[in-house]
Design a protein around this motif. Structure first.
Motif, short mmCIF file in Angstrom:
data_model
loop_
_atom_site.label_atom_id
_atom_site.label_comp_id
_atom_site.label_asym_id
_atom_site.label_seq_id
_atom_site.Cartn_x
_atom_site.Cartn_y
_atom_site.Cartn_z
N THR A 240 0.86 -1.19 0.00
CA THR A 240 0.00 0.00 0.00
C THR A 240 0.90 1.24 0.00
O THR A 240 2.11 1.13 0.19
N CYS A 241 0.29 2.40 -0.18
CA CYS A 241 1.05 3.64 -0.03
C CYS A 241 1.72 3.64 1.34
O CYS A 241 2.87 4.06 1.51
N ALA A 242 0.98 3.16 2.35
CA ALA A 242 1.47 3.20 3.72
C ALA A 242 2.64 2.25 3.96
O ALA A 242 3.34 2.37 4.97
N SER A 243 2.89 1.31 3.03
CA SER A 243 4.06 0.44 3.21
C SER A 243 5.34 1.28 3.24
O SER A 243 6.30 0.96 3.93
N CYS A 244 5.36 2.36 2.46
CA CYS A 244 6.53 3.24 2.41
C CYS A 244 6.27 4.55 3.14
O CYS A 244 7.19 5.34 3.33
N HIS A 245 5.04 4.80 3.51
CA HIS A 245 4.66 6.07 4.16
C HIS A 245 3.85 5.75 5.40
O HIS A 245 2.62 5.70 5.35
N GLU A 246 4.55 5.48 6.53
CA GLU A 246 3.88 5.10 7.78
C GLU A 246 3.62 6.32 8.64
O GLU A 246 4.55 7.09 8.93
N LEU B 243 7.54 18.53 -6.49
CA LEU B 243 7.41 17.32 -5.68
C LEU B 243 8.56 16.35 -5.96
O LEU B 243 9.15 16.38 -7.04
N THR B 244 8.81 15.52 -4.97
CA THR B 244 9.89 14.52 -4.92
C THR B 244 11.27 15.18 -4.75
O THR B 244 11.38 16.40 -4.68
N TRP B 245 12.31 14.37 -4.67
CA TRP B 245 13.64 14.86 -4.28
C TRP B 245 14.30 15.74 -5.34
O TRP B 245 14.98 16.71 -5.01
C1 HEC Z 1 7.78 1.44 -2.63
C2 HEC Z 1 7.70 2.58 -1.75
C3 HEC Z 1 6.67 3.63 -2.05
C4 HEC Z 1 5.32 3.45 -2.26
C5 HEC Z 1 4.54 2.13 -2.34
C6 HEC Z 1 4.75 4.77 -2.36
N1 HEC Z 1 5.73 5.72 -2.22
FE1 HEC Z 1 5.48 7.73 -2.22
N2 HEC Z 1 7.47 7.99 -2.24
C7 HEC Z 1 8.40 6.99 -2.20
C8 HEC Z 1 9.71 7.53 -2.53
C9 HEC Z 1 11.02 6.73 -2.60
C10 HEC Z 1 9.55 8.91 -2.78
C11 HEC Z 1 10.61 9.89 -3.31
C12 HEC Z 1 10.57 9.70 -4.83
C13 HEC Z 1 11.66 10.39 -5.62
O1 HEC Z 1 12.22 11.37 -5.19
O2 HEC Z 1 11.92 9.93 -6.74
C14 HEC Z 1 8.12 9.17 -2.59
C15 HEC Z 1 7.53 10.43 -2.73
C16 HEC Z 1 6.18 10.67 -2.55
C17 HEC Z 1 5.57 11.98 -2.58
C18 HEC Z 1 6.27 13.32 -2.78
C19 HEC Z 1 6.52 13.99 -1.44
C20 HEC Z 1 7.27 15.29 -1.55
O3 HEC Z 1 7.69 15.82 -0.51
O4 HEC Z 1 7.48 15.81 -2.66
C21 HEC Z 1 4.21 11.80 -2.40
C22 HEC Z 1 3.14 12.87 -2.34
C23 HEC Z 1 3.99 10.37 -2.28
N3 HEC Z 1 5.20 9.72 -2.36
C24 HEC Z 1 2.74 9.80 -2.12
C25 HEC Z 1 2.51 8.43 -2.28
C26 HEC Z 1 1.20 7.83 -2.45
C27 HEC Z 1 -0.13 8.58 -2.43
C28 HEC Z 1 1.39 6.49 -2.62
C29 HEC Z 1 0.36 5.42 -2.94
C30 HEC Z 1 -0.32 5.60 -4.22
C31 HEC Z 1 2.83 6.25 -2.53
N4 HEC Z 1 3.47 7.45 -2.34
C32 HEC Z 1 3.42 5.01 -2.59
C33 HEC Z 1 8.15 5.67 -1.89
C34 HEC Z 1 6.91 5.06 -2.05
#
Ligand code: HEC
Ligand code: HEC
Length: 400
Positions: free
Chosen positions: A82-88, A124-126
């Motif tokens: 889930t999203c929460a697997s990486c975002h707890e 957004l992102t890194w």
């Molecule tokens: C496998 C792990 C993983 C999953 C599953 C995941 N994320 Fe992430 N998330 C990350 C990582 C790693 C980054 C940083 C990405 C990058 O910089 O390339 C990120 C970045 C983000 C960001 C940007 C935050 C910012 O400060 O700019 C958001 C919003 C986000 N995720 C939401 C979600 C949502 C909603 C879901 C489910 C649909 C999700 N993520 C699923 C690992 C994950």
């Protein structure tokens, strides 16, 4: 255009309260178009109204649907993640790993980011200067095939959506969230709901916020010393980490195209071969622009709840906040052997603001204590953001 309150948290340095409470009586009075947004997000007066795309207005129904989807393994191709697997939530929506693996085991290059106040970042992102809306960013973890995260791909997309159509709770929730659409969940609806929920993840009640709002006792004397160091010309932190998220990457509903900025910096984490390079494939903004000057340039990360989001930096390569401060004090990191060997302090691409400085161990303690004051316990435990499938979880309507 929704109006921001008059003393919205502008792009000034981290706030240092001097004496009396701030701007008492200077309360915003006029009703604003953004009021319902402000209520849904429960924004305190000093937070401006975030920019929300007109094509996806915030509604309680979309927020509730997005929250459920965020925590539902049926949203991944193989139903394992889930999203929460990486975002707890308890880790401010990070995962304590240097770099996580997606649902099929693919290890990602980047550290999972915290999701507090993402609505206010200008990018957004890194290290990406074209992902400007959550609606676009969320497509990446959901739909990307390289690396695979949740793994909703062309071949299984219909099957994933069918899982929601087959569930009567979801049928009702999609109908409530998108009342004018024909039956049958769509991927855009999923994305709009997830973006709406993500926007509600507002962290605004740390000791630092309470200090800012006028409670001089919200920070300890040590934390106030750390805040002064953070804002000092010796340490320079505030030049890149300021405003509501302690990041110069910022925008709100009042930010115009002419005033928005997209800051990216190289802070000397690597200097492979002495030419400023970072590890191949993970060179920040360069990966998109292919401009050699963009090697190692990343967005100044927001620092809300940073004490619970270790490890640090885009690749999780610094373990503790002390390591981070030592890295800046040295003016860049020395990697003395191995494939990434190089002295970051000598990087030709490093920002001029990362010059290095003298600091005592006691002062490092002070800065760490200040960074700890950014932890918002209410945010980490707010039932509105919690897993709705967990037995103990109260319903979304439970008041705080
Ligand atoms: C496998 C792990 C993983 C999953 C599953 C995941 N994320 Fe992430 N998330 C990350 C990582 C790693 C980054 C940083 C990405 C990058 O910089 O390339 C990120 C970045 C983000 C960001 C940007 C935050 C910012 O400060 O700019 C958001 C919003 C986000 N995720 C939401 C979600 C949502 C909603 C879901 C489910 C649909 C999700 N993520 C699923 C690992 C994950
Ligand atoms: C020139 C701009 C700049 C200055 C000055 C600066 N930072 Fe940063 N900061 C960044 C960037 C860019 C990143 C992300 C870099 C990366 O991931 O490679 C970052 C990352 C961080 C992180 C990691 C956050 C996380 O979640 O991983 C912390 C903590 C941090 N900075 C604290 C500080 C402190 C404390 C100071 C002052 C001593 C400071 N920064 C000075 C730009 C800056």
């Amino acid at each position: 255009m929704p109006r921001a309150p008059r003393y919205a948290w502008r792009q000034v340095g981290a706030v240092l309260l001097v004496g009396a409470a701030l701007a008492c009586g200077d309360t915003p009075t006029e009703p604003a178009a953004g009021d319902s947004v402000r209520e849904l997000l429960r924004l305190p007066a000093e937070f401006a109204t975030p920019a929300i795309p007109e094509y996806n207005p915030l509604t309680p129904q979309k927020i509730a649907l997005g929250r459920r989807l965020f925590y539902d393994p049926r949203l991944s191709g193989n139903q394992t993640q889930t999203c929460a697997s990486c975002h707890e939530q308890r880790l401010a929506f990070t995962d304590s790993q240097a770099t996580p693996a997606g649902s099929t085991g693919h290890v990602l290059r980047r550290n999972s980011q915290g999701l507090a106040n993402t609505a206010y970042f200008s990018t957004l992102t890194w290290g990406n200067n074209v992902l400007l809306e959550l609606e676009d960013q969320i497509k990446v973890p959901l739909l990307s095939d390289n690396p695979i995260e949740l793994g909703v791909l062309d071949g299984n997309r219909a099957e994933v959506l069918q899982r929601f159509d087959d569930d009567s709770t979801y049928r009702a929730m999609f109908k409530a969230a998108f009342p004018n659409s024909p039956p049958g969940a769509t991927i855009n609806q999923v994305i709009f709901a997830l973006a709406s929920f993500t926007r509600t993840l507002i962290s605004s009640d740390s000791p630092y916020d309470r200090y800012y709002r006028g409670d001089p006792l919200a920070l300890t004397a040590q934390q106030v010393r750390g805040l002064k160091l953070f804002n000092s010309e010796r340490l320079e932190c505030f030049h890149c980490h300021s405003g509501v998220n302690l990041s110069t990457s910022y925008r709100d509903a009042g930010t115009t195209a002419g005033t928005v900025t997209y800051p990216f910096f190289n802070n000397g984490l690597y200097n492979i071969g002495g030419d400023g390079s970072y590890p191949t494939g993970n060179q920040g903004l360069y990966e998109l622009t292919l401009n050699p000057a963009d090697r190692g340039r990343f967005r100044p990360q927001g620092l809300r709840n940073v004490a619970v989001t270790a490890p640090y930096m885009h690749d999780g390569s610094l373990a503790t906040l002390r390591d981070v401060i030592r890295h800046y004090a040295r003016g860049g990191r020395l990697v003395d052997s191995g494939p990434y060997a190089g002295d970051g302090s000598l990087s030709p691409l490093k920002s001029g603001l990362v010059r290095g400085f003298d600091i005592t161990e006691a002062e490092i303690d002070d800065v760490v204590a200040f960074l700890e004051s950014l932890t918002d316990e209410k945010f980490l435990h707010d039932p509105r953001f919690a897993d709705p499938f967990a037995a103990s979880s109260p319903s979304p309507s439970t008041p705080r």
